[in-house]
Design an enzyme around this catalytic site. Structure first.
Site, PDB file in Angstrom:
ATOM      1  N   LYS A   1      -1.883  -5.245 -20.110  1.00 50.38           N
ATOM      2  CA  LYS A   1      -1.600  -5.924 -18.843  1.00 50.38           C
ATOM      3  C   LYS A   1      -2.764  -6.816 -18.439  1.00 50.38           C
ATOM      4  CE  LYS A   1       0.952  -6.485 -15.078  1.00 50.38           C
ATOM      5  NZ  LYS A   1       2.108  -7.382 -15.236  1.00 50.38           N
TER       6      LYS A   1
ATOM      7  N   CYS B   1       0.871  -1.167   0.000  1.00 54.20           N
ATOM      8  CA  CYS B   1       0.000   0.000   0.000  1.00 54.20           C
ATOM      9  C   CYS B   1       0.913   1.223   0.000  1.00 54.20           C
ATOM     10  CB  CYS B   1      -0.873   0.041   1.243  1.00 54.20           C
ATOM     11  SG  CYS B   1      -1.852  -1.442   1.481  1.00 54.20           S
TER      12      CYS B   1
HETATM   13  O1  M6R Z   1      -3.496 -11.370 -15.183  1.00 50.72           O
HETATM   14  P1  M6R Z   1      -3.189 -12.784 -15.610  1.00 50.72           P
HETATM   15  O2  M6R Z   1      -2.140 -13.425 -14.803  1.00 50.72           O
HETATM   16  O3  M6R Z   1      -4.423 -13.630 -15.682  1.00 50.72           O
HETATM   17  O4  M6R Z   1      -2.659 -12.619 -17.108  1.00 50.72           O
HETATM   18  C1  M6R Z   1      -2.423 -13.745 -17.913  1.00 50.72           C
HETATM   19  C2  M6R Z   1      -1.525 -13.390 -19.066  1.00 50.72           C
HETATM   20  O5  M6R Z   1      -2.149 -12.447 -19.913  1.00 50.72           O
HETATM   21  C3  M6R Z   1      -0.185 -12.811 -18.608  1.00 50.72           C
HETATM   22  O6  M6R Z   1       0.441 -13.697 -17.743  1.00 50.72           O
HETATM   23  C4  M6R Z   1       0.753 -12.530 -19.790  1.00 50.72           C
HETATM   24  O7  M6R Z   1       1.107 -13.724 -20.398  1.00 50.72           O
HETATM   25  C5  M6R Z   1       1.974 -11.765 -19.281  1.00 50.72           C
HETATM   26  N1  M6R Z   1       1.925 -10.391 -19.709  1.00 50.72           N
HETATM   27  C6  M6R Z   1       3.259 -12.359 -19.698  1.00 50.72           C
HETATM   28  O8  M6R Z   1       4.330 -11.658 -19.167  1.00 50.72           O
END
Ligand code: M6R
Length: 596
Positions: free
Chosen positions: A591, A2
């Site tokens: 993201k 936080c």
């Molecule tokens: O938020 P999440 O962990 O569910 O996201 C899954 C994928 O989109 C994510 O891990 C993506 O592969 C990364 N940007 C890789 O670095």
């Protein structure tokens, strides 16, 4: 993670705008809820807080109107306890004489809260920040000065945290650091304290870095440092900071990706600390252990953690776990799903639609959904029956690094518990990751010069390092735009070996148990002129057969994968920068993927 900020001024001032600005600069650390408190010279407290981001809450609750001689703002990134108005910070003590807020995790929160309620204190939330306030209240009520009460609270509060607290009728604020970041600043007629530099720099460039176990007493225009253990005064001259706010936000690193790679030791330690003390772990372990079928579901990096989790669970508990990519769950596994099945859904954001759709379908057939999730308050957290936090704080960079580390570590922790094994060996993990970063950074620098121009490479692993090879290849693709394929090392000879020509780069990630098998793969590449780069513990066979050996600290087969991913993250990062790209914002990517 936080964010807290506190300020003391000489005389009653319009503190609202200052607190909003500081809160806005801290907002990357947490955005579930936000709150401001100001203390007036007449002994009254103005406390406003709610769920939401600072932009909305500040407008709704008119933070800009707040005046006082002292002010505190807190941005919350929930770990346990849903984001709610009651759990938002700052918090008051029973009589409203003390007001304070914290950052971090108090791991004996539940026990202390129960004790405070039993003593008749007015406890209004389940948040551990409130526990910090009551921990001080307990001693103030016994007649101790604020300094001595905080020193005693420091002994009672276990975990990694920092807090800031004020008392009506005094012209001071106090702050304590124990494991979470804290910086103090001194300006003309003002003093402030914050979780990090960027929120202080607009006010002053004269700062004092607070160390663990230290209490800061803030008065207008001056600060005093005291040792929490014995109350002794500490002399430390302020330093003058030359960094820009943006540089400070990245903690001195050129990109968030590199900052987040370097944060891994701290975040891993904090999560383990939390799990060791959490009452939520044992029931979750029991559900996983007794499941009819156990599925581990995720996408991208989170799926790679599931793959590694399945290996850990089978090896350490003797029961199978089925790793599945979110969108493949319905066509492949749904027909076999039924009551008694358990799914662990893994996601940094907790909003990945591919994962949420799998959860919904599986639950409709009787599966019990559990989650490993970083964003508390996310849809995944709300939809799951029980969850454990990844406790990484805000991951800014699109490539997931610290959240992968904690996902993998969480699975190792759960697998050990499922098998009835001790988790004590995991305590060395933060230090081992730290050593891996410092030992491999230089080696990676040398390699990056040779690899930065390559548009095509492979990354291979076997057994426990197979998921790490996939993860390394994903990181490489994501931030360098080169084609990098991750694969089981033994599969390479079944086709892709034909790609190897003079100097063609193939990275081999070797666990200590798999050296012989990896060395066979290495030789299949080198005898065709390819360049084999090995990542593993110091080993004569790897040293003799591969062109390069990136040496990992000795950690044994179970911990080795957690270390092996680090040089791959660093290599991807450095190659990206060498190619003139921005690793924090790879093209075409987001993201959080809330679409099919
Ligand atoms: O938020 P999440 O962990 O569910 O996201 C899954 C994928 O989109 C994510 O891990 C993506 O592969 C990364 N940007 C890789 O670095």
């Amino acid at each position: 993670m936080c964010g807290i900020f506190g300020i003391v001024t000489s005389g009653e001032k319009d503190l609202g705008p200052v607190l909003i600005e500081a809160g806005w600069r801290l907002s990357y650390r947490g955005y579930d809820s936000v709150g401001c408190a100001t203390l007036h010279a007449d002994g009254t407290v103005d406390l406003r807080k709610d769920v939401g981001r600072i932009e909305d809450v500040a407008r709704r609750l008119a933070f800009h109107e707040m005046r006082g001689t002292r002010g505190i703002v807190q941005l919350r990134w929930a770990t346990f306890g849903a984001p709610s108005q009651a759990n938002a910070q700052p918090h008051l003590d029973s009589d409203g004489d003390l007001v304070g807020a914290h950052n971090g995790n108090v791991v004996n929160n539940v026990e202390l809260r129960e004790a405070f309620i039993a003593q008749g204190m007015v406890v209004r939330s389940t948040n551990d920040g409130e526990t910090c306030v009551h921990a001080v209240e307990r001693y103030v009520d016994q007649g101790y000065s604020m300094l001595d009460a905080i020193r005693r609270a420091y002994r009672d509060l276990e975990g990694d945290y920092a807090f800031v607290i004020g008392r009506v009728g005094e012209e001071r604020l106090y702050a304590l650091k124990k494991g979470s970041g804290l910086v103090a600043g001194i300006a003309d007629g003002e003093a402030c304290v914050s979780s990090d530099l960027p929120s202080i720099l607009p006010l002053t460039r004269r700062i004092v870095r607070v160390e663990d176990g230290e209490i800061v007493i803030l008065e207008p225009g001056r600060i005093e440092l005291r040792r929490a253990a014995d109350g002794a005064r500490i002399d430390r001259d302020p330093e003058v900071i030359a960094e820009t706010v943006e540089e400070a936000q990245k903690g001195g690193f050129p990109h968030f990706m590199l900052k987040e790679i370097h944060e891994q030791p701290q975040r891993a330690g904090e999560m383990l600390h939390l799990y060791e003390a959490s009452p939520h772990v044992a029931p979750l372990v029991e559900r996983m252990r007794s499941a009819r079928n156990l599925y581990l579901v995720g996408c991208g990096t989170s799926y790679h953690a599931c793959l590694l989790g399945a290996v850990y669970i089978a090896r350490l508990s003797g029961r199978p776990a089925i790793p599945v990519l979110g969108p493949q769950f319905v066509p492949q596994n749904l027909p076999a799903v039924g009551p008694g099945d358990v799914g662990v859904f893994v996601s940094q954001s907790g909003e990945t639609k591919d994962v949420l759709l799998a959860l919904e379908a599986a639950r409709s057939r009787g599966l019990e959904p559990l989650a490993l999730v970083n964003v508390i308050g996310s849809t995944l957290m709300r939809e799951s029956r029980a969850y454990l936090p990844l406790a990484c704080g805000y991951e800014v960079s699109v490539p997931a690094t610290k959240t992968f580390m904690n996902q993998a570590l969480a699975f190792l922790y759960l697998a050990l518990r499922m098998g009835g094994h001790s988790t004590a060996a995991l305590r060395q993990i933060p230090e081992l990751i730290e050593r891996t970063i410092s030992a491999t950074e230089g080696q990676i620098e040398t390699l990056e010069g040779d690899l930065a121009g390559r548009d095509d490479l492979y990354c291979l692993g076997y057994g426990l390092t197979y998921p790490i090879a996939l993860e390394g290849a994903l990181k490489m693709k994501e931030v360098t735009y080169a084609h990098c394929e991750g694969m089981l090392s033994t599969e390479f000879k079944h086709g892709p070996l034909s790609a190897v020509t003079e100097g063609y780069p193939v990275i081999f990630v070797s666990g200590p148990e798999d050296v012989a098998r990896i060395v066979s793969g290495v030789n299949e590449v080198t005898c065709r002129g390819g360049r084999a780069i090995a990542i593993g513990e110091e080993e004569p066979r790897l040293r003799a057969n591969a062109h390069d050996l990136i040496v990992l600290p000795q950690a044994g087969p179970l911990l080795n994968p957690l270390l092996a991913v680090v040089p791959l993250q660093l290599l991807a990062y450095r190659m990206s920068v060498a190619r003139g790209l921005d690793p924090d914002h790879p093209r075409n990517l987001s993201k959080t993927l809330t679409v099919d």
